[in-house]
Enzyme design. Structure first.
Site, mmCIF file in Angstrom:
data_model
loop_
_atom_site.group_PDB
_atom_site.id
_atom_site.type_symbol
_atom_site.label_atom_id
_atom_site.label_comp_id
_atom_site.label_asym_id
_atom_site.label_seq_id
_atom_site.Cartn_x
_atom_site.Cartn_y
_atom_site.Cartn_z
ATOM 1 N N ASP A 91 2.869 18.729 75.799
ATOM 2 C CA ASP A 91 3.674 18.466 74.593
ATOM 3 C C ASP A 91 4.976 19.254 74.540
ATOM 4 O OD1 ASP A 91 2.809 20.983 73.783
ATOM 5 O OD2 ASP A 91 1.680 20.273 72.050
ATOM 6 N N LYS A 177 1.379 27.018 60.212
ATOM 7 C CA LYS A 177 1.954 25.689 60.387
ATOM 8 C C LYS A 177 2.687 25.658 61.722
ATOM 9 C CE LYS A 177 5.005 23.042 60.004
ATOM 10 N NZ LYS A 177 5.517 22.021 60.991
ATOM 11 N N LEU A 181 6.195 19.055 66.881
ATOM 12 C CA LEU A 181 6.277 18.551 68.246
ATOM 13 C C LEU A 181 5.193 19.111 69.156
ATOM 14 C CD1 LEU A 181 10.149 18.853 68.805
ATOM 15 C CD2 LEU A 181 8.861 16.746 68.363
ATOM 16 N N GLY A 230 12.431 30.589 64.040
ATOM 17 C CA GLY A 230 13.126 29.312 64.151
ATOM 18 C C GLY A 230 14.619 29.485 63.963
ATOM 19 N N SER A 231 15.247 28.450 63.459
ATOM 20 C CA SER A 231 16.704 28.432 63.359
ATOM 21 C C SER A 231 17.210 29.245 62.178
ATOM 22 C CB SER A 231 17.198 26.992 63.230
ATOM 23 O OG SER A 231 16.880 26.472 61.949
ATOM 24 N N GLY A 235 15.837 29.577 58.316
ATOM 25 C CA GLY A 235 15.485 30.935 57.899
ATOM 26 C C GLY A 235 16.181 31.336 56.609
ATOM 27 N N SER A 236 17.433 30.936 56.481
ATOM 28 C CA SER A 236 18.186 31.234 55.259
ATOM 29 C C SER A 236 17.553 30.553 54.049
ATOM 30 C CB SER A 236 19.638 30.780 55.432
ATOM 31 O OG SER A 236 20.384 31.016 54.271
ATOM 32 N N GLU A 252 12.486 35.745 62.470
ATOM 33 C CA GLU A 252 12.999 35.887 63.840
ATOM 34 C C GLU A 252 13.782 34.623 64.118
ATOM 35 O OE1 GLU A 252 13.783 35.420 67.366
ATOM 36 O OE2 GLU A 252 11.666 35.240 67.873
ATOM 37 N N CYS A 286 15.207 31.744 72.067
ATOM 38 C CA CYS A 286 16.124 32.314 71.079
ATOM 39 C C CYS A 286 16.894 33.504 71.633
ATOM 40 C CB CYS A 286 15.362 32.715 69.808
ATOM 41 S SG CYS A 286 13.965 33.799 70.117
ATOM 42 N N GLU A 385 24.454 28.650 69.163
ATOM 43 C CA GLU A 385 23.282 28.541 70.025
ATOM 44 C C GLU A 385 23.092 27.084 70.454
ATOM 45 O OE1 GLU A 385 18.895 30.524 69.843
ATOM 46 O OE2 GLU A 385 19.474 29.339 68.107
#
Length: 491
Positions: A91, A177, A181, A230-231, A235-236, A252, A286, A385
């Protein structure tokens, strides 16, 4: 292969009957259908975690008792390591040797935090010296409560371990969670925890869309702590949502990490670490050192070697022998990386190699590893990124220029420097504004060492004892120890 939700120690179908398709990125074929949780399912998971924490006594167990469960989970992972690694390839797309390494690291993470759980028993409280001898005081560390953990798709099982293991060691209960994907190995983790006899409600795993299941975890008032990888934009939003209930948060997030190579570096070693720093896991890392700064004295020679070796990387299905670069994780990710390369070209960058689908691959989200040169400093390719096998190259003249270029980013997750001069390497490492710094290497990650970033790359630290601290609160307990009346109001 498990496909249902794992809530309160049971495998259950989602209330709404929703499903998600799991796609093999190497073949674009659907390989599984899994459950898609709704807010109602998340509510059931949080309530189960709440009960396990508040009433069933998980945090009241000794650290040694919790450690037994953690070690049993570690052994369960090792017993099925190859099988789990194969699911990770199916996956996620990464080459099998990388997946196998990741799964072994996940098992090691549970073992490590089992040891730290035991150490909590050895240091249950810290005496505090007071200026007033009529009182004694101590500080104790206690589990925060219910932790909501949301993880990305690039290291599916390992990111689960980074959050679940320290949380359980601390005495927290968890609602996890996984990424939509790549949920297969998280579900296998639930099965392993169940086989280990983990009490109901201590670990709950809900699959589905981040906008639905993930958002429900973020918004749930029964969750005390949010841990997210994650992104930056997501995150914000999580941080803003957490502010409503003053939830504890650790984030992170992304990076655009620099790698500075000085003129005394061995060129072949530098090329090897540059490649490892950006092409491992298809560059979907990351901390990837995607901005490479090379001293002008060796820039052209190093660039030529990098292009030569990049062209030799074996691309293919991660289950095939000898493959070192698999497909990107999804069609969306593939299209975003292709668009980023095209935008870089339009901004004036040169595609020195790669940047296109390799020959012979009509199916799958495959991309030749890419080297960009002449990248403008104000272009998205240099600033943002890309999260793919794309490295940006520039030369520099002086150490001061290299440090300035390295630090000129809103991110600060990682940075690397390569030089045979140890004094210079240490000096540059100290000057980097980043939470993780590597000298003469890129990307080695150890469970024992702290992981996290400066600036927009996140808040808090994972791994090591710092990862355990993420899930602990500190309580002061002060006691009046004299028989003498206080006498402020009653004389």
């Amino acid at each position: 292969m498990r496909t249902e939700l794992y809530i309160d120690g049971k495998w259950v179908k989602p209330v709404g009957g929703g499903t998600c398709l799991v796609i093999n990125p190497a073949t674009e074929e659907t390989i599984q259908t899994i459950a898609a949780a709704t807010a109602e399912d998340v509510d059931a998971a949080v309530k189960a975690a709440r009960r396990a924490f508040d009433r069933d006594g998980w945090p009241k167990l000794t650290g040694a008792e919790r450690a037994k469960y953690l070690r049993a989970i570690a052994e369960g992972i090792r017993a099925r390591q190859s099988e789990i690694a194969r699911l990770e390839v199916l996956d996620n797309g990464k080459p099998f040797p990388e997946a196998d390494w990741d799964v072994a690291d996940a098992a090691g993470c549970f073992d490590f935090y089992a040891g730290l759980a035991e150490q909590l028993d050895n240091n249950p409280e810290e005496p505090i010296a007071l200026a007033d001898d009529r009182f004694t005081s101590k500080a104790v560390r206690e589990a925060i409560g219910v932790a909501g953990a949301i993880i990305p798709w690039n290291y599916p099982l390992l990111m689960a371990a980074w959050k679940v293991a320290p949380a359980l060691a601390a005495g927290c209960t968890v609602v996890l969670k996984p990424a939509e994907l790549t949920s297969l190995t998280a579900l296998e983790l639930a099965a392993i925890a169940d086989e280990a006899g983990l009490p109901p409600g201590v670990l709950n795993i809900v699959t589905g869309a981040g906008s639905v299941a993930g958002q429900a975890i973020i918004d749930h008032k029964g969750v005390d702590k949010l841990a997210f990888t994650g992104s930056g934009p997501v995150g914000s939003k999580i941080m803003a949502a957490a502010a409503r209930d003053i939830k504890r948060v650790s984030l992170e997030l992304g990076g655009k990490s620099p790698f500075v190579v000085f003129e005394d570096a061995d060129i072949d070693q530098a090329v090897e670490w540059i490649m490892f720093g950006i092409f491992w896991n298809q560059g979907q890392v990351c901390s990837a050192t995607s901005r490479v700064l090379v001293h002008e004295a060796i820039y052209q020679r190093l660039l030529a070697r990098l292009i030569e070796e990049t062209g030799r990387i074996t691309i293919g299905n991660g289950l095939d022998e000898g493959v070192l670069l698999g497909p990107l994780v999804s069609k969306r990710q593939y299209e975003q990386v292709i668009a980023a390369i095209e935008a870089a070209r339009n901004a004036g960058a040169t595609v020195a190699c790669g940047g296109i689908r390799p020959e012979g691959f009509d199916k799958g989200y495959f991309l030749r590893p890419t080297v960009l040169t002449d990248v403008p400093l104000d272009s998205d390719a240099w600033v943002e990124e890309i999260f793919g096998p794309v490295v940006c190259m520039r030369s520099f003249k002086t150490e001061e220029e290299a440090i300035e270029l390295a630090n000129s980013s809103r991110f600060g997750l990682a940075a690397a420097v390569m030089s045979k001069d140890d004094v210079r390497a240490e000096r540059v490492a100290a000057a980097f504004r980043a939470g993780i710094v590597w000298i003469n290497c890129s990307q080695p990650t150890f469970t024992e060492a702290p992981w996290g970033g400066y600036k927009e790359s996140g808040i808090g630290r994972e791994l090591g004892r710092w990862g355990l601290d993420n899930y602990l609160e500190t309580k002061q307990i002060t006691k009046y120890v004299t028989d003498k009346p206080w006498g402020w109001y009653i004389k």
